[in-house]
Scaffold this motif. Structure first.
Motif, PDB file in Angstrom:
ATOM      1  N   ARG A  32       0.815  -1.210   0.000  1.00  0.00           N
ATOM      2  CA  ARG A  32       0.000   0.000   0.000  1.00  0.00           C
ATOM      3  C   ARG A  32       0.854   1.268   0.000  1.00  0.00           C
ATOM      4  O   ARG A  32       0.361   2.344  -0.317  1.00  0.00           O
ATOM      5  CB  ARG A  32      -0.909   0.025   1.230  1.00  0.00           C
ATOM      6  N   THR A  33       2.110   1.153   0.419  1.00  0.00           N
ATOM      7  CA  THR A  33       2.971   2.324   0.451  1.00  0.00           C
ATOM      8  C   THR A  33       3.785   2.412  -0.830  1.00  0.00           C
ATOM      9  O   THR A  33       4.202   1.386  -1.383  1.00  0.00           O
ATOM     10  CB  THR A  33       3.908   2.310   1.663  1.00  0.00           C
ATOM     11  N   ASN A  60       7.028   0.482  -1.595  1.00  0.00           N
ATOM     12  CA  ASN A  60       6.969  -0.916  -2.005  1.00  0.00           C
ATOM     13  C   ASN A  60       6.098  -1.099  -3.249  1.00  0.00           C
ATOM     14  O   ASN A  60       5.405  -2.103  -3.390  1.00  0.00           O
ATOM     15  CB  ASN A  60       6.447  -1.774  -0.858  1.00  0.00           C
ATOM     16  N   GLN A  61       6.149  -0.127  -4.141  1.00  0.00           N
ATOM     17  CA  GLN A  61       5.430  -0.207  -5.414  1.00  0.00           C
ATOM     18  C   GLN A  61       6.388   0.077  -6.560  1.00  0.00           C
ATOM     19  O   GLN A  61       7.442   0.673  -6.369  1.00  0.00           O
ATOM     20  CB  GLN A  61       4.276   0.805  -5.443  1.00  0.00           C
ATOM     21  N   HIS A 103       3.274   3.392  -8.485  1.00  0.00           N
ATOM     22  CA  HIS A 103       4.097   4.242  -7.633  1.00  0.00           C
ATOM     23  C   HIS A 103       3.972   5.710  -8.028  1.00  0.00           C
ATOM     24  O   HIS A 103       3.905   6.602  -7.179  1.00  0.00           O
ATOM     25  CB  HIS A 103       5.558   3.781  -7.730  1.00  0.00           C
ATOM     26  N   ARG A 155       3.085   9.038  -5.752  1.00  0.00           N
ATOM     27  CA  ARG A 155       4.159  10.022  -5.597  1.00  0.00           C
ATOM     28  C   ARG A 155       3.694  11.409  -6.053  1.00  0.00           C
ATOM     29  O   ARG A 155       4.029  12.416  -5.418  1.00  0.00           O
ATOM     30  CB  ARG A 155       5.399   9.585  -6.370  1.00  0.00           C
ATOM     31  N   ARG A 181       7.092  -3.816  11.222  1.00  0.00           N
ATOM     32  CA  ARG A 181       6.366  -3.196  10.120  1.00  0.00           C
ATOM     33  C   ARG A 181       5.094  -3.957   9.749  1.00  0.00           C
ATOM     34  O   ARG A 181       4.419  -3.606   8.777  1.00  0.00           O
ATOM     35  CB  ARG A 181       7.268  -3.100   8.881  1.00  0.00           C
ATOM     36  N   GLU A 223      -4.220   4.074   2.107  1.00  0.00           N
ATOM     37  CA  GLU A 223      -3.107   4.816   1.531  1.00  0.00           C
ATOM     38  C   GLU A 223      -2.663   5.945   2.450  1.00  0.00           C
ATOM     39  O   GLU A 223      -1.465   6.185   2.633  1.00  0.00           O
ATOM     40  CB  GLU A 223      -3.512   5.386   0.164  1.00  0.00           C
ATOM     41  N   GLU A 278      -2.952   6.083   5.720  1.00  0.00           N
ATOM     42  CA  GLU A 278      -2.261   5.489   6.872  1.00  0.00           C
ATOM     43  C   GLU A 278      -0.818   5.148   6.520  1.00  0.00           C
ATOM     44  O   GLU A 278       0.106   5.418   7.294  1.00  0.00           O
ATOM     45  CB  GLU A 278      -3.004   4.221   7.320  1.00  0.00           C
ATOM     46  N   MET A 279      -0.618   4.562   5.342  1.00  0.00           N
ATOM     47  CA  MET A 279       0.730   4.160   4.965  1.00  0.00           C
ATOM     48  C   MET A 279       1.605   5.363   4.645  1.00  0.00           C
ATOM     49  O   MET A 279       2.814   5.343   4.893  1.00  0.00           O
ATOM     50  CB  MET A 279       0.687   3.194   3.783  1.00  0.00           C
ATOM     51  N   PHE A 280       1.024   6.436   4.111  1.00  0.00           N
ATOM     52  CA  PHE A 280       1.799   7.652   3.910  1.00  0.00           C
ATOM     53  C   PHE A 280       2.246   8.224   5.247  1.00  0.00           C
ATOM     54  O   PHE A 280       3.390   8.671   5.391  1.00  0.00           O
ATOM     55  CB  PHE A 280       0.994   8.702   3.140  1.00  0.00           C
ATOM     56  N   LEU A 295       5.111   6.151   6.441  1.00  0.00           N
ATOM     57  CA  LEU A 295       6.335   6.392   5.686  1.00  0.00           C
ATOM     58  C   LEU A 295       6.945   7.740   6.046  1.00  0.00           C
ATOM     59  O   LEU A 295       8.158   7.847   6.275  1.00  0.00           O
ATOM     60  CB  LEU A 295       6.027   6.331   4.189  1.00  0.00           C
TER      61      LEU A 295
END
Length: 428
Positions: A101-102, A105-106, A111, A115, A214, A254, A256-258, A261
């Motif tokens: 999801r982050t 890792n895409q 990605h 971005r 993680r 998304e 949450e993962m941002f 990160l």
């Protein structure tokens, strides 16, 4: 796709030094081992034994020359971030959909969509708007370290750089002051997990093995906080990154993962680079004098200090197809790990690479990566580092060690956990 299982012929040959064991890095970056690998085994087979209670893995290819590191980082079609994520250790297969999801890792094109969304929050104009606050914080923390020092010395990690990195990041994100300690706690848990002293005791799974910090099971608290903060920003928007993300059309997972990160990577980049740079200056007084007297341009000095002390030691990719690198055949599914500190000291690219040359130019280091995953927060990190070194040379004595520094036990983060320096008197 799972990493290819090594056969007996693929194990690390005799004479090929180990650069996997995280305990190696507690004694310093193993530059002599890197040099040997660059010269003789640029894409070497490395074993991945059980270490500190963490399970053994299938092994990987260590990429140590600059040109090969850049090639791996740029060629996402051959070397994927998505297939096995980006840490050396294989994730639990059940966790892979979550980890993907982050954007870290895409692979493109997925990605690129994420971005572009977050890039709107990290514009140079928004980052530069924090320059005055960053400078005032550097001055305040350095003055407090100097004025509160016992016997003229202070641990710069505890007194300055941890707080400096954390508070600058939380300002940019828009995290309330009362919650800032949570971000440091989460960062230490995720980044320092290989270090028994730096990290809390790991939580164990039913099999008695440590749980990956993680994994979704251990990130629930952070994700719950991210949802609450995003809801607050939608109701009370500000000029900060979390407001932009909360209003940016991301789905909850998304977002949450941002937050994960940005919290971990955004904090630890400067948290690692700042004490590493000060340590390099303390060990080379002649180089520091070129910074203090203005002979070395400050921007070039920042790049050189990043070259000699990259915040991240390694990143993993997974071969998406059979390929060849530096004459070495790599099978689809094999783990391919690039070593930033080795690439930054490659004699094929950097003249006299072990000399700290604060005026070095050009300086094509890979401390912030390369290719589609180049560090999104590099501009903010450079601003913070430049400001800290500038304020140091203005108000502090030449950096001098007052004891032995302590390094993080990690093959991922190039961390300094203690840095005793003399801070007894300002320069006159």
């Amino acid at each position: 796709m799972e990493a290819a299982a090594p056969d007996s012929a693929a194990r690390r040959p005799a004479g090929v030094p180990d650069v996997f064991d995280p305990r190696l890095y507690a004694g310093g970056v193993p530059h002599e081992r890197y040099r040997l690998l660059r010269d003789r085994h640029p894409v070497s087979r490395q074993e991945e034994p059980e270490v500190l209670g963490w399970p053994a893995g299938p092994g990987f290819r260590a990429v140590t020359r600059h040109a090969d590191v850049v090639r791996v980082l740029r060629d996402h079609t051959a070397y994927s971030s998505r297939l096995g994520a980006t840490q050396i250790r294989d994730p639990d297969p059940a966790d892979l959909p979550f980890l993907r999801r982050t954007m870290l890792n895409q692979d493109p094109p997925e990605h690129g969509r994420l971005r572009r969304l977050v890039s709107r929050a990290f514009t140079p104009a928004r980052v530069d708007a924090f320059a005055g606050r960053v400078r005032e914080r550097a001055r305040t923390l350095l003055a407090a370290a100097r004025d509160g020092a016992e016997d003229g010395a202070a641990d710069l990690v505890r007194a300055v750089t941890d707080e400096y990195a954390l508070l600058n990041l939380t300002d940019l994100l828009g995290v309330p002051a009362s919650d800032r300690g949570l971000l440091l706690e989460w960062t230490v848990r995720v980044i320092g997990y290989q270090d028994p002293e730096d990290s809390p005791a790991p939580l164990l799974g039913p099999d008695g093995r440590p749980l990956n910090p993680r994994s979704p099971a251990l990130l629930g608290e952070m994700f719950g906080y991210a949802r609450e903060l995003a809801a607050h920003k939608r109701a009370h928007p500000g000029d900060d990154v979390m407001t932009v993300l909360a209003q940016g059309g991301l789905d909850p997972a998304e977002l949450e993962m941002f937050f994960f990160l940005l919290t971990v990577a955004g904090n630890d980049t400067v948290r690692s680079a700042a004490p590493g740079g000060l340590l390099a200056l303390a060990r080379d007084p002649d180089a520091y004098r070129t910074l203090a007297d203005g002979t070395a341009p400050l921007d070039r000095a920042v790049e050189e200090l990043l070259r000699v002390h990259p915040p991240v030691l390694s990143f993993r990719r997974t071969a998406a197809r059979d390929t060849e690198l530096a004459g070495t055949r790599i099978r689809a599914g094999e783990k391919v790990v690039v070593f930033h500190a080795s690439a930054n000291h490659d004699e094929r690219v950097f003249t006299d690479p072990h000399r700290l040359d604060l005026g070095r130019s050009p300086n094509p280091h890979v401390s912030f990566g390369d290719g589609p995953h180049v560090c999104l927060g590099a501009h903010f990190a450079r601003l913070q580092l430049r400001t800290l070194y500038e304020e140091w040379r203005t108000a502090m004595p030449a950096p001098e060690l007052a004891g032995e520094p302590r390094r993080l036990v990690s093959n991922f983060i190039n961390g300094i956990t203690r840095l005793p320096l003399r801070v007894s008197a300002p320069q006159r």
